[in-house]
Design an enzyme around this catalytic site. Structure first.
Site, PDB file in Angstrom:
ATOM      1  N   ASN A   1       0.854  -1.187   0.000  1.00 46.30           N
ATOM      2  CA  ASN A   1       0.000   0.000   0.000  1.00 46.30           C
ATOM      3  C   ASN A   1       0.888   1.235   0.000  1.00 46.30           C
ATOM      4  OD1 ASN A   1      -2.376   1.622   0.290  1.00 46.30           O
ATOM      5  ND2 ASN A   1      -1.962   1.840   2.475  1.00 46.30           N
TER       6      ASN A   1
ATOM      7  N   HIS B   1       0.764   5.208   1.298  1.00 44.54           N
ATOM      8  CA  HIS B   1       0.003   6.069   2.213  1.00 44.54           C
ATOM      9  C   HIS B   1       0.632   7.463   2.232  1.00 44.54           C
ATOM     10  CE1 HIS B   1      -2.738   6.908   5.482  1.00 44.54           C
ATOM     11  NE2 HIS B   1      -1.738   7.510   6.099  1.00 44.54           N
TER      12      HIS B   1
HETATM   13  C1  GAR Z   1      -2.694   9.024  -2.839  1.00 40.72           C
HETATM   14  O1  GAR Z   1      -2.214  10.193  -2.218  1.00 40.72           O
HETATM   15  C2  GAR Z   1      -2.566   7.833  -1.927  1.00 40.72           C
HETATM   16  O2  GAR Z   1      -1.414   7.857  -1.133  1.00 40.72           O
HETATM   17  C3  GAR Z   1      -3.794   8.001  -1.064  1.00 40.72           C
HETATM   18  O3  GAR Z   1      -4.812   8.385  -1.960  1.00 40.72           O
HETATM   19  C4  GAR Z   1      -4.207   9.117  -3.045  1.00 40.72           C
HETATM   20  C5  GAR Z   1      -4.656   8.463  -4.334  1.00 40.72           C
HETATM   21  O4  GAR Z   1      -4.252   9.229  -5.443  1.00 40.72           O
HETATM   22  N1  GAR Z   1      -4.120   6.796  -0.385  1.00 40.72           N
HETATM   23  C6  GAR Z   1      -4.703   6.750   0.790  1.00 40.72           C
HETATM   24  O5  GAR Z   1      -5.020   7.749   1.420  1.00 40.72           O
HETATM   25  C7  GAR Z   1      -4.949   5.362   1.326  1.00 40.72           C
HETATM   26  N2  GAR Z   1      -5.311   5.412   2.687  1.00 40.72           N
HETATM   27  P1  GAR Z   1      -4.287   8.603  -6.903  1.00 40.72           P
HETATM   28  O6  GAR Z   1      -5.671   7.979  -7.101  1.00 40.72           O
HETATM   29  O7  GAR Z   1      -4.091   9.784  -7.811  1.00 40.72           O
HETATM   30  O8  GAR Z   1      -3.190   7.594  -7.017  1.00 40.72           O
END
Ligand code: GAR
Length: 193
Positions: free
Chosen positions: A112, A114
């Protein structure tokens, strides 16, 4: 985690819920000759996820599962993953929490990303919380997924300096740029420790 022994790439599934910018960077990474992964499946809980377009653009199979019943959704996902002989699952902005059962099924093969320097700011609204706490730095973390939220073994992290004028939005943007570099680097690290 299995080691790469030949030229064959490891089949990988990417799970998304939204924009999919990490998915895009992972697809681009997977196309490199030296990359250990081949992305064979994109899974989403959200039929409106913008990132699903990358499945079409790069001709990768897209599957959307209705999470109203998580147990059923996960059962279908498990069978899809087994059909496609997926050996690595990359969560990339996937906003559903996987069940303990699911995680046990794919132990040690789920990663994952984060948007914080774990163990700080697990869960949601990470940028807002980092700013409220007047942190000087935030960043991103790639980690193995275990049964506790955002708590599995850390593979790599990247720090990002917070400036006085940063908002949750501007910080998210800065961190995301680093996420796109960090995730491929962490995958290389997993296969070539
Ligand atoms: C990213 O910043 C990722 O780290 C976060 O959501 C965003 C997705 O962006 N993930 C979380 O918060 C998981 N808990 P993306 O769809 O443009 O890759």
């Amino acid at each position: 985690m299995a080691q790469l022994t030949g030229p064959k790439k490891i089949n990988c599934a990417v799970f998304i819920s939204g924009t999919g910018s990490n998915l895009k960077s992972l697809i681009q990474f997977s196309k490199k000759k030296s990359s250990p992964i081949s992305i064979e499946l994109i899974i989403s809980d959200n039929a409106k996820a913008k990132g699903l377009k990358f499945g079409k653009i790069f001709k990768i199979s897209n599957k959307v599962f209705n999470y109203k019943n998580k147990l059923i959704a996960e059962k279908k996902i498990i069978s899809e993953i087994k059909n496609k002989k997926i050996k690595l699952i990359c969560l990339a902005g996937f906003m559903k929490i996987l069940s303990k059962r699911f995680i046990k099924n794919f132990k040690g093969t789920i990663l994952n990303i984060h948007p914080s320097l774990l163990p700080k700011y697990k869960g949601l609204n990470t940028h807002q919380r980092a700013l409220l706490n007047n942190e000087k730095y935030s960043g991103c973390t790639v980690h193995f997924v275990n049964s506790k939220l955002d708590s599995g073994k850390i593979i790599l992290q990247k720090k990002v300096r917070i400036s006085k004028v940063d908002t949750p939005k501007s910080l998210a943007k800065k961190v995301l740029i680093q996420e796109h570099k960090l995730y491929p680097k962490a995958i290389r690290r997993v296969f070539n420790p």
